[in-house]
Design an enzyme around this catalytic site. Structure first.
Site, PDB file in Angstrom:
ATOM      1  N   ARG A   1       4.551 -12.827   9.904  1.00 16.14           N
ATOM      2  CA  ARG A   1       5.308 -11.642   9.608  1.00 16.14           C
ATOM      3  C   ARG A   1       6.636 -11.669  10.506  1.00 16.14           C
ATOM      4  O   ARG A   1       6.513 -12.216  11.468  1.00 16.14           O
ATOM      5  CB  ARG A   1       4.440 -10.314  10.006  1.00 16.14           C
ATOM      6  CG  ARG A   1       3.871 -10.042  11.189  1.00 16.14           C
ATOM      7  CD  ARG A   1       2.544  -9.275  11.550  1.00 16.14           C
ATOM      8  NE  ARG A   1       3.226  -7.665  10.898  1.00 16.14           N
ATOM      9  CZ  ARG A   1       2.548  -7.109   9.977  1.00 16.14           C
ATOM     10  NH1 ARG A   1       1.512  -7.597   9.441  1.00 16.14           N
ATOM     11  NH2 ARG A   1       2.800  -5.905   9.718  1.00 16.14           N
TER      12      ARG A   1
ATOM     13  N   GLU B   1       0.852  -1.111   0.065  1.00 16.24           N
ATOM     14  CA  GLU B   1       0.169  -0.040   0.061  1.00 16.24           C
ATOM     15  C   GLU B   1       0.954   1.088   0.024  1.00 16.24           C
ATOM     16  O   GLU B   1       1.625   1.427   0.692  1.00 16.24           O
ATOM     17  CB  GLU B   1      -0.720  -0.060   1.361  1.00 16.24           C
ATOM     18  CG  GLU B   1      -2.144   0.801   1.186  1.00 16.24           C
ATOM     19  CD  GLU B   1      -2.858   0.591   2.630  1.00 16.24           C
ATOM     20  OE1 GLU B   1      -2.681  -0.556   3.301  1.00 16.24           O
ATOM     21  OE2 GLU B   1      -3.440   1.582   2.914  1.00 16.24           O
TER      22      GLU B   1
ATOM     23  N   LYS C   1       4.103   0.849  10.202  1.00 10.57           N
ATOM     24  CA  LYS C   1       4.170   1.945   9.174  1.00 10.57           C
ATOM     25  C   LYS C   1       3.570   3.464  10.043  1.00 10.57           C
ATOM     26  O   LYS C   1       4.348   4.385   9.821  1.00 10.57           O
ATOM     27  CB  LYS C   1       3.467   1.952   7.880  1.00 10.57           C
ATOM     28  CG  LYS C   1       4.169   1.119   6.892  1.00 10.57           C
ATOM     29  CD  LYS C   1       3.794   0.854   5.676  1.00 10.57           C
ATOM     30  CE  LYS C   1       2.607   0.120   5.284  1.00 10.57           C
ATOM     31  NZ  LYS C   1       2.177  -0.049   4.061  1.00 10.57           N
TER      32      LYS C   1
HETATM   33  P1  ATP Z   1       1.150  -1.669   8.173  1.00 15.69           P
HETATM   34  O1  ATP Z   1       0.273  -2.779   8.942  1.00 15.69           O
HETATM   35  O2  ATP Z   1       2.373  -1.361   9.233  1.00 15.69           O
HETATM   36  O3  ATP Z   1       0.645  -0.697   7.534  1.00 15.69           O
HETATM   37  P2  ATP Z   1       1.111  -3.587   5.989  1.00 15.69           P
HETATM   38  O4  ATP Z   1       1.183  -4.681   6.307  1.00 15.69           O
HETATM   39  O5  ATP Z   1      -0.510  -2.720   5.966  1.00 15.69           O
HETATM   40  O6  ATP Z   1       2.045  -2.544   7.090  1.00 15.69           O
HETATM   41  P3  ATP Z   1       1.477  -3.348   3.219  1.00 15.69           P
HETATM   42  O7  ATP Z   1       2.060  -2.225   2.400  1.00 15.69           O
HETATM   43  O8  ATP Z   1       0.072  -3.814   2.930  1.00 15.69           O
HETATM   44  O9  ATP Z   1       1.881  -3.025   4.832  1.00 15.69           O
HETATM   45  O10 ATP Z   1       2.317  -4.683   2.916  1.00 15.69           O
HETATM   46  C1  ATP Z   1       2.725  -5.328   1.623  1.00 15.69           C
HETATM   47  C2  ATP Z   1       2.973  -6.599   1.958  1.00 15.69           C
HETATM   48  O11 ATP Z   1       3.988  -6.803   2.854  1.00 15.69           O
HETATM   49  C3  ATP Z   1       1.718  -7.344   2.512  1.00 15.69           C
HETATM   50  O12 ATP Z   1       1.585  -8.493   1.788  1.00 15.69           O
HETATM   51  C4  ATP Z   1       2.233  -7.879   4.233  1.00 15.69           C
HETATM   52  O13 ATP Z   1       1.702  -8.874   4.215  1.00 15.69           O
HETATM   53  C5  ATP Z   1       3.808  -7.765   3.832  1.00 15.69           C
HETATM   54  N1  ATP Z   1       4.056  -7.331   5.140  1.00 15.69           N
HETATM   55  C6  ATP Z   1       4.050  -6.335   5.757  1.00 15.69           C
HETATM   56  N2  ATP Z   1       4.509  -6.381   6.865  1.00 15.69           N
HETATM   57  C7  ATP Z   1       5.407  -7.508   7.119  1.00 15.69           C
HETATM   58  C8  ATP Z   1       6.167  -8.085   8.113  1.00 15.69           C
HETATM   59  N3  ATP Z   1       6.539  -7.461   9.119  1.00 15.69           N
HETATM   60  N4  ATP Z   1       6.586  -9.401   7.998  1.00 15.69           N
HETATM   61  C9  ATP Z   1       6.430  -9.928   6.609  1.00 15.69           C
HETATM   62  N5  ATP Z   1       5.786  -9.273   5.623  1.00 15.69           N
HETATM   63  C10 ATP Z   1       5.196  -7.978   5.790  1.00 15.69           C
HETATM   64 MG    MG Z   2      -1.722  -3.672   4.535  1.00 10.63          MG
END
Ligand code: ATP
Ligand code: MG
Length: 554
Positions: free
Chosen positions: A256, A30, A266
């Site tokens: 994760r 995102e 984030k």
């Molecule tokens: P946040 O919750 O901090 O906003 P997010 O997971 O929503 O982070 P995205 O941009 O949606 O962030 O993530 C893109 C991809 O990266 C998704 O498939 C997510 O599952 C993966 N991802 C995000 N954080 C992690 C993590 N700590 N470990 C492994 N994969 C991750």
């Molecule tokens: Mg997300």
């Protein structure tokens, strides 16, 4: 290449010809922040699977929430995935490219009585949803006629309603044990301009709905996400099954990455930036990939880390030293050696003639003779580390102190004779020593005098001043993300700036981000933002593993 449960699933699928021999994955960020080390785990997994199974991995921006998104993030994400060493070929996509598809599938769901416009206020919708222990209640608008629903939904699209006046919901089951299936909202009204679609839309699809449709439109075979989406899988499947999408992707979840002394959210990382606790998203103390890159992490070290931590469904907290060790492993092999003095103090070799100078040869890497060497000039006036001298040595200190003999690396053994101090502060200003003429490194007599200490030095005639930045952990608590107030755990001494460090002249031609081992001091890289040819800046990426051993001069 180590295996994991997702790899095994894919192997089985291929054996049983479940996906017509194809493997297509995607990384769906995102664009509302910079990528962090947790994302690297997902990137390495998705792109790694595509590479190993000769499939393809798409880079898809999940840009369904226009209020929080920005092209600054998009540009950085593209740049960072490439920097990590992955390539999506022609497969760069945006969920917003599918808004029209999402809309048409929604109309068709309405036509089949599978979706309805709800006009309850948002709080009521939440109240009617029930709880984990009590079933939800049907909305009074649930049984609107198809024609009313279609008319309203079209009017929503045309902008006839304000934000929050209506939503579109799937008609699934308000009593489902899975809350995600209690008539989830799939469209909401948002009079916000989108960075790609401008003002074309004032209704935006929700993530769960748009994500399943995007995967299906791109013919993704294995849609891999983190475990918090496990409960969303039935909804994902419902959308795939009840819309006329061209393919049937499957979702798989893995745990994760969580890492000690590191925060991954984030939102909280954005806080650190906006509140000025760090200098920006690319502050070398940040767990963002731009921060790690600036700090001196290499793509190889991050890929090695992702390989080493593996992929599973078990929750875990990885020790940050695992990441640091991966960088050490990479740079130990691949970084040229150089000399830098972090906190210099002058050393005068009183029995060495003034104006004389001789060449000492220092290998660029102890295990890569083919990398050649560079020359350091030995002169009467030198600089050494202030920490390598003690006026009164503590037990086990084998470096410089009056009466001690140490080797100056690549040069002579010297015997410390005395020192001068500043009369007001008492600080040592000059160390005095004599050199032992027959002990030059590389000559037959070099080992005639045995010493325990072996220290680095630079000639005052050629040492160049540089700024060196040392970093410590940003947090004092091993799990800052779990604290109510992570700000309490901030380490206010996490950045040390040494403005008067000295480097050998060969470092002046170093390129941005180039990495070196500064002998005995750790691995450093040229700061890609602040470094200039005339005023170089180096970041310490990581210390040497064997700092205990180097203290003993080994
Ligand atoms: P946040 O919750 O901090 O906003 P997010 O997971 O929503 O982070 P995205 O941009 O949606 O962030 O993530 C893109 C991809 O990266 C998704 O498939 C997510 O599952 C993966 N991802 C995000 N954080 C992690 C993590 N700590 N470990 C492994 N994969 C991750
Ligand atoms: Mg997300």
């Amino acid at each position: 290449m180590s295996t994991n449960f997702i790899r095994q699933i894919i192997e089985q699928d291929l054996e049983r010809n479940q996906t017509s021999g194809r493997v297509a994955t995607r990384f769906p960020p995102e664009p509302n922040g910079y990528l962090h080390i947790g994302h690297a785990k997902s990137i390495c997994l998705n792109f790694g699977l595509a590479r190993d199974f000769e499939g393809q991995c798409h880079l898809r921006f999940d840009d369904t929430n226009p209020a929080k998104e920005d092209t600054e993030y998009v540009d950085s994400i593209i740049d960072t995935v490439r920097w990590l060493g992955f390539d999506w070929g022609a497969h760069l996509y945006y969920a917003s490219d599918y808004f029209e598809h999402c809309y048409r599938y929604a109309e068709s769901l309405i036509e089949r009585g599978l979706a309805y416009v709800d006009s309850l206020p948002f709080e009521k919708i939440r109240e009617y949803r029930g709880t984990l222990t009590t079933p939800g209640t049907n909305s009074p608008y649930r049984d609107r006629s198809v024609i009313d629903n279609l008319t309203l939904f079209r009017a929503m699209r045309e902008g006839q309603y304000q934000d929050g006046e209506h939503v579109l919901r799937l008609k699934i089951d308000m009593a489902s044990a899975n809350m995600n299936l209690r008539d989830p909202i799939i469209y909401r009204i948002r009079h916000v301009s989108h960075w790609r679609t401008g003002n074309k839309w004032c209704i935006y699809p929700m993530y769960d709905y748009a994500h399943a449709i995007s995967d299906a439109l791109e013919s993704i075979t294995h849609s891999i996400c983190t475990l918090e989406f496990e409960d969303h899988r039935p909804l994902y499947n419902w959308v795939v099954e009840h819309t006329d999408v061209p393919s049937q992707p499957h979702q798989y979840e893995f745990s994760r990455l969580n890492m000690t002394y590191t925060m991954m959210s984030k939102r909280k990382l954005l806080d650190l930036v906006t509140q000025g606790h760090v200098s920006g998203w690319n502050d070398p103390r940040m767990p963002t990939l731009v921060g790690l890159r600036r700090r001196g992490y290499t793509p190889q070290s991050i890929r090695l880390f992702c390989e080493r931590i593996g992929v599973s469904k078990a929750d875990s907290l990885i020790d940050v030293t695992v990441l640091e060790d991966c960088l050490r492993e990479d740079l130990n092999d691949n970084a040229p050696r150089r000399v830098a003095i972090l906190k210099p103090v002058k050393l005068i070799i009183d029995n060495y003639p003034e104006g004389q100078s001789e060449v000492c040869t220092a290998p660029n890497h102890p295990h890569h003779p083919e990398w050649g060497h560079r020359e350091l000039h030995f002169t009467r006036e030198l600089f050494v580390e202030r920490d390598d001298f003690m006026t009164e040595p503590v037990k086990g200190f084998f470096r410089l102190f009056p009466g001690a003999e140490v080797r100056l690396r690549y040069a002579y053994v010297i015997r410390c004779t005395s020192f001068d101090t500043d009369p007001t502060t008492g600080e040592v200003t000059v160390i005095h020593a004599d050199y032992l003429p027959d002990t030059k490194s590389g000559t037959p007599g070099a080992d005639s005098v045995k010493v325990k200490g072996n220290i680095h030095w630079l000639s005052s005639t050629e040492a160049v001043r540089a700024e060196i930045r040392l970093f410590d952990r940003l947090f004092k608590d091993p799990n800052p993300g779990a604290l109510d107030d992570y700000q309490q755990a901030l380490n206010h001494d996490s950045l040390i700036v040494l403005k008067d460090a000295l480097i050998e002249p060969a470092l002046l031609t170093a390129e941005n981000r180039e990495s070196f081992q500064f002998e005995r001091n750790g691995y450093f890289c040229v700061d890609e933002v602040d470094s200039k040819t005339t005023s170089p800046v180096f970041n310490r990426a990581v210390t040497l593993r064997d700092s205990w051993n180097t203290t003993k001069g080994k």
